[in-house]
Design a protein around this motif. Structure first.
Motif, short mmCIF file in Angstrom:
data_model
loop_
_atom_site.label_atom_id
_atom_site.label_comp_id
_atom_site.label_asym_id
_atom_site.label_seq_id
_atom_site.Cartn_x
_atom_site.Cartn_y
_atom_site.Cartn_z
N LEU A 33 0.84 -1.20 0.00
CA LEU A 33 0.00 0.00 0.00
C LEU A 33 0.87 1.25 0.00
CD1 LEU A 33 -2.65 1.61 0.30
CD2 LEU A 33 -2.55 1.11 2.76
N SER A 34 1.87 1.28 0.86
CA SER A 34 2.77 2.44 0.89
C SER A 34 3.52 2.58 -0.43
CB SER A 34 3.75 2.32 2.06
OG SER A 34 3.06 2.48 3.29
N ALA A 35 3.92 1.46 -1.01
CA ALA A 35 4.62 1.51 -2.30
C ALA A 35 3.69 2.05 -3.40
CB ALA A 35 5.15 0.13 -2.67
N GLU A 67 -4.02 7.02 -11.98
CA GLU A 67 -5.34 6.59 -11.53
C GLU A 67 -5.38 5.11 -11.20
OE1 GLU A 67 -7.74 8.67 -10.59
OE2 GLU A 67 -6.21 10.16 -11.09
N LEU A 68 -4.70 4.30 -11.99
CA LEU A 68 -4.65 2.87 -11.72
C LEU A 68 -3.94 2.61 -10.39
CD1 LEU A 68 -5.38 0.17 -13.31
CD2 LEU A 68 -2.92 0.00 -13.60
N ALA A 73 -4.16 1.09 -4.69
CA ALA A 73 -3.93 1.40 -3.28
C ALA A 73 -5.23 1.25 -2.50
CB ALA A 73 -3.36 2.82 -3.13
N ASP A 74 -6.32 1.74 -3.05
CA ASP A 74 -7.62 1.62 -2.39
C ASP A 74 -8.00 0.15 -2.21
OD1 ASP A 74 -9.97 3.00 -1.31
OD2 ASP A 74 -11.02 2.09 -3.00
N THR A 75 -7.76 -0.65 -3.24
CA THR A 75 -8.06 -2.08 -3.15
C THR A 75 -7.27 -2.74 -2.02
OG1 THR A 75 -8.62 -2.23 -5.49
CG2 THR A 75 -7.96 -4.29 -4.41
N LEU A 76 -5.98 -2.42 -1.92
CA LEU A 76 -5.17 -3.03 -0.87
C LEU A 76 -5.57 -2.53 0.51
CD1 LEU A 76 -1.57 -3.35 -2.33
CD2 LEU A 76 -3.54 -4.89 -2.54
N ALA A 77 -5.90 -1.25 0.62
CA ALA A 77 -6.35 -0.71 1.91
C ALA A 77 -7.64 -1.41 2.36
CB ALA A 77 -6.56 0.80 1.81
#
Length: 187
Positions: A33-35, A67-68, A73-77
């Motif tokens: 997520l951070s990456a 955007e991807l 990131a949203d998916t992993l969060a």
């Protein structure tokens, strides 16, 4: 890899996944997520700082990548939350989780940025593949998410590399071991 603190995990996780496995997967996902947060900021930085011939094509090519990465990131969060964790999306989390150097190229040519960005993608895709390997036995759902993301990120790297390839199929930045060296080789 940062181990979640007390209070970072709930007392439950996804059905069929042990708390120990969820904690390990969550730590892997937090680093990814951070990456991804760092990648979308880096891509936006390139978008703002690219100049020269082919500017508009590359400027516009970068935005869908931004955007991807944001969506990934949203998916992993959300996966972290699903597993009972607390996703960290702050600048401090990026810094704490970072095992890579900050992007080093400022205002520069299309070729210089793309050569440096190719190395960014090298490191990012390798790390995502490491996450795939580490989550496979623990949580195939997370593994599947990372596999799908990696496929698209590899495609974006191909878009970048298409600008760097010569007629013999060699990359102008071949052998570069730093963003600066890659940028220098492409100017």
């Amino acid at each position: 890899m940062r181990v979640p603190n007390v209070g970072d995990m709930t007392s439950f996780t996804a059905p069929g996944l042990s708390t120990e496995a969820a904690t390990e997967v969550t730590a892997i996902l937090q680093e990814r997520l951070s990456a991804l947060n760092d990648l979308h900021l880096t891509l936006k930085h390139v978008h703002w700082n690219v100049v020269g011939p082919n500017f508009i094509g590359v400027h516009e090519m970068i935005d869908p990548q931004v955007e991807l990465a944001r969506g990934y990131a949203d998916t992993l969060a959300e996966r972290i939350a699903t597993l009972g964790g607390s996703p960290k999306g702050t600048a401090n989390a990026i810094e704490s989780d970072r095992s890579w150097a900050d992007y080093s190229i400022g205002r520069d040519t299309v070729q210089a940025h793309l050569a440096a960005l190719d190395l960014v993608y090298d490191g990012f895709v390798k790390s995502h593949r490491d996450g795939i390997a580490r989550t496979g036995e623990l949580d195939p759902i997370t593994e599947d998410i990372l596999i799908g993301q990696t496929a698209e990120l590899e495609k974006f790297q191909w878009f970048v590399r298409a600008h760097l390839e010569n007629s013999t199929g060699q990359l102008v930045n071949a052998g570069a071991d730093s963003e600066k060296a890659a940028a220098d080789s492409a100017r």
